[in-house]
Design an enzyme around this catalytic site. Structure first.
Site, PDB file in Angstrom:
ATOM      1  N   ARG A 118       0.878  -1.175   0.000  1.00  0.00           N
ATOM      2  CA  ARG A 118       0.000   0.000   0.000  1.00  0.00           C
ATOM      3  C   ARG A 118       0.908   1.216   0.000  1.00  0.00           C
ATOM      4  O   ARG A 118       1.682   1.424   0.923  1.00  0.00           O
ATOM      5  CB  ARG A 118      -0.905  -0.032   1.234  1.00  0.00           C
ATOM      6  CG  ARG A 118      -1.871   1.153   1.361  1.00  0.00           C
ATOM      7  CD  ARG A 118      -1.317   2.189   2.311  1.00  0.00           C
ATOM      8  NE  ARG A 118      -2.322   3.146   2.786  1.00  0.00           N
ATOM      9  CZ  ARG A 118      -2.039   4.222   3.496  1.00  0.00           C
ATOM     10  NH1 ARG A 118      -0.782   4.504   3.829  1.00  0.00           N
ATOM     11  NH2 ARG A 118      -2.982   5.029   3.887  1.00  0.00           N
ATOM     12  N   ASP A 120       1.805   4.912   0.430  1.00  0.00           N
ATOM     13  CA  ASP A 120       1.297   6.009   1.250  1.00  0.00           C
ATOM     14  C   ASP A 120       1.260   7.323   0.469  1.00  0.00           C
ATOM     15  O   ASP A 120       2.237   7.695  -0.194  1.00  0.00           O
ATOM     16  CB  ASP A 120       2.196   6.162   2.481  1.00  0.00           C
ATOM     17  CG  ASP A 120       1.839   7.348   3.335  1.00  0.00           C
ATOM     18  OD1 ASP A 120       0.758   7.329   3.958  1.00  0.00           O
ATOM     19  OD2 ASP A 120       2.622   8.323   3.372  1.00  0.00           O
ATOM     20  N   ALA A 121       0.140   8.023   0.564  1.00  0.00           N
ATOM     21  CA  ALA A 121      -0.001   9.427   0.136  1.00  0.00           C
ATOM     22  C   ALA A 121       0.742   9.747  -1.155  1.00  0.00           C
ATOM     23  O   ALA A 121       1.586  10.649  -1.206  1.00  0.00           O
ATOM     24  CB  ALA A 121       0.460  10.363   1.266  1.00  0.00           C
ATOM     25  N   GLU A 157      -2.826   5.018  -1.584  1.00  0.00           N
ATOM     26  CA  GLU A 157      -3.532   6.086  -0.873  1.00  0.00           C
ATOM     27  C   GLU A 157      -3.320   7.338  -1.698  1.00  0.00           C
ATOM     28  O   GLU A 157      -2.175   7.732  -1.957  1.00  0.00           O
ATOM     29  CB  GLU A 157      -2.981   6.305   0.535  1.00  0.00           C
ATOM     30  CG  GLU A 157      -3.727   7.422   1.272  1.00  0.00           C
ATOM     31  CD  GLU A 157      -3.020   7.907   2.512  1.00  0.00           C
ATOM     32  OE1 GLU A 157      -3.701   8.440   3.395  1.00  0.00           O
ATOM     33  OE2 GLU A 157      -1.776   7.781   2.603  1.00  0.00           O
ATOM     34  N   ASP A 183     -11.070   7.145   0.973  1.00  0.00           N
ATOM     35  CA  ASP A 183     -11.347   8.062   2.081  1.00  0.00           C
ATOM     36  C   ASP A 183     -12.755   8.628   2.009  1.00  0.00           C
ATOM     37  O   ASP A 183     -13.367   8.932   3.038  1.00  0.00           O
ATOM     38  CB  ASP A 183     -10.338   9.207   2.091  1.00  0.00           C
ATOM     39  CG  ASP A 183      -9.014   8.821   2.729  1.00  0.00           C
ATOM     40  OD1 ASP A 183      -8.971   7.812   3.463  1.00  0.00           O
ATOM     41  OD2 ASP A 183      -8.015   9.516   2.490  1.00  0.00           O
ATOM     42  N   HIS A 253      -5.930   3.917  10.838  1.00  0.00           N
ATOM     43  CA  HIS A 253      -4.969   4.574  11.727  1.00  0.00           C
ATOM     44  C   HIS A 253      -4.962   6.085  11.526  1.00  0.00           C
ATOM     45  O   HIS A 253      -4.886   6.847  12.497  1.00  0.00           O
ATOM     46  CB  HIS A 253      -3.568   4.006  11.494  1.00  0.00           C
ATOM     47  CG  HIS A 253      -3.001   4.338  10.151  1.00  0.00           C
ATOM     48  ND1 HIS A 253      -3.381   3.667   8.998  1.00  0.00           N
ATOM     49  CD2 HIS A 253      -2.113   5.280   9.757  1.00  0.00           C
ATOM     50  CE1 HIS A 253      -2.739   4.176   7.974  1.00  0.00           C
ATOM     51  NE2 HIS A 253      -1.963   5.160   8.388  1.00  0.00           N
ATOM     52  N   ASP A 254      -5.035   6.538  10.253  1.00  0.00           N
ATOM     53  CA  ASP A 254      -4.991   7.977   9.972  1.00  0.00           C
ATOM     54  C   ASP A 254      -6.162   8.710  10.611  1.00  0.00           C
ATOM     55  O   ASP A 254      -5.990   9.723  11.296  1.00  0.00           O
ATOM     56  CB  ASP A 254      -5.042   8.210   8.459  1.00  0.00           C
ATOM     57  CG  ASP A 254      -3.667   8.372   7.852  1.00  0.00           C
ATOM     58  OD1 ASP A 254      -2.744   8.782   8.576  1.00  0.00           O
ATOM     59  OD2 ASP A 254      -3.516   8.086   6.661  1.00  0.00           O
TER      60      ASP A 254
END
Length: 429
Positions: A118, A120-121, A157, A183, A253-254
């Site tokens: 995954r 991230d960002a 993400e 999201d 978690h975020d």
């Protein structure tokens, strides 16, 4: 026994201090020693595989952590003058930098045999190079999958909601990604369950309608102006994609940790609506994600924690206070956890003894029952469901229908506080 099919680990790259969420890694090829030796990580993955579980790893390719990162001195050409929210931007226009990151992805997938990554960002990768690092990485991983016959899953993400990066139907993915963490699904449900409308939640002023759109088309934002972005458009059309392109969740978690006190939904929403949201999550076709302990209704908070020192530690404390200024004023700062304190980290540790106690025992039984229904009745239909649902919400009743060949999957959920008649599902063609 619960019905979980994959585990996902937060980032493992070596970080400074005794503990960290993992997003401040500075040695991306080295699992942090606080978790054990590399052999221990391999043993964990082998044990999961022996039980029929896949294992995914969260990797950070948009920045390095602020402490212990010596790359700017050793190889300043690794970075551009641009900035991300977390530090200097990595320059993927440099061929050596691109090779470094792609080799890192292969390291986790080949050497440790993770089943997926995954990323991230990825919206914060501001110097992607040409062709973009995301395309190059996916193509390389695709070649690994083809050569080994393995199913390797790459998930993004991406706050930009770029549907053009996704194609879960390709095996292996040829420059695309199987799915994205959605999201929009989370944010709509969060506002629906809690009524909160501050920060990025102000983009979800019509939460019921936006939840329906995520079931129907994937993203809630597909190019519409985002109030949280000052009216800038966000997203791309996604209605052509199948549900498998969107990893849906109501907690992670975020969204828990980036709150002043790190509360879970168990502290913010009533049990009955939360149970209904869990049922919808586990009975809709998109891959559902559960945050650790969510399957049994864990109540422990998961506040942000790290273990920096000196000026950086003070800067983190001040930054958190600025971010949550309204909450600090409301609470006087007294019960807002210090991100650098050991007590903050310790508060996030799950109490596994709670599994045998009510109401956790009952919530775990519900999760198991829902996942059994998913395995027996939804999973056989998933390959044939090629696009989103017909969906609506009327007088508090959510109704959705997905089509897979000549079969249909219908989901009806009463999200109100009153008994409602079962609606007739008639959709315009």
């Amino acid at each position: 026994a619960t019905g979980i099919t994959a585990l996902e680990l937060m980032p493992l790259a070596d970080f400074p201090g005794r503990w960290n969420w993992g997003y401040d890694g500075v040695l991306p090829f080295a699992p942090d020693s606080s978790y054990g030796r590399p052999e221990d990580l391999k043993a964990l993955i082998d044990a999961a595989h022996a039980r029929g579980l896949m294992v995914f790893l969260d990797v950070v390719y948009n920045h390095f952590g602020p402490e212990g990162n010596y790359l700017p001195r050793i190889a300043p050409q690794f970075f551009t003058n641009a900035q991300t929210p977390w530090g200097g931007a990595i320059d993927y226009g440099n061929a050596n930098v691109r090779a470094f990151t792609i080799d890192n992805a292969l390291h986790w997938l080949d050497h440790y045999r993770f089943d997926g990554l995954r990323l991230d960002a990825v919206h914060a990768i501001v110097a992607p190079g040409e062709p973009g690092i995301l395309h190059a990485l996916s193509e390389t991983v695709g070649r690994l999958a083809a050569a080994t016959g393995r199913h390797i899953h790459l998930v993004l993400e991406n706050d930009d909601n770029r549907a053009t990066l996704l194609d879960p139907r390709q095996d292996p993915p040829a420059g695309r990604y199987r799915a994205q963490w959605n999201d929009d699904y989370h944010h709509g449900w969060h506002v629906l369950l809690t009524g909160e409308d501050a920060g990025y939640y102000r983009d979800y002023a019509r939460p019921a309608a936006q939840v329906v759109r995520t079931l129907r088309e994937g993203y809630a934002y597909q190019g519409e102006p985002s109030p949280n972005r000052g009216g800038e458009p966000r997203g791309e059309p996604s209605g052509h994609l199948p549900p498998g392109a969107f990893v849906d969740f109501i907690q992670n978690h975020d969204q828990i940790g980036n709150r002043p006190k790190g509360e879970r939904l168990t502290a913010l929403a009533r049990p009955e609506p939360l149970a209904a949201a869990l049922a919808v999550l586990l009975l809709q076709p998109s891959p559902p994600l559960l945050f650790m302990g969510e399957e049994w209704g864990a109540t422990e908070p998961f506040p942000f924690f790290c273990d920096f020192s000196g000026d950086l530690a003070d800067a983190v404390r001040k930054g958190r206070k600025r971010e949550f200024a309204d909450a600090y004023a409301k609470h006087g700062g007294a019960d807002i956890p210090d991100p650098l304190a050991q007590a903050t980290r310790d508060a996030a540790v799950l109490d596994w003894e709670a599994l045998g106690k009510p109401p956790h025992r009952e919530r775990l039984a519900l999760t198991r029952a829902l996942l059994t229904v998913r395995r027996d009745h939804l999973v056989p239909l998933l390959p044939a469901i090629e696009r989103g649902a017909d969906a609506r919400i009327d007088d508090g009743v959510l109704a959705a229908e997905w089509r897979g060949g000549d079969r249909r999957l219908q989901l009806i959920a009463n999200l109100s506080d009153a008994a409602k008649p079962r609606p007739a599902l008639v959709w315009g063609q």
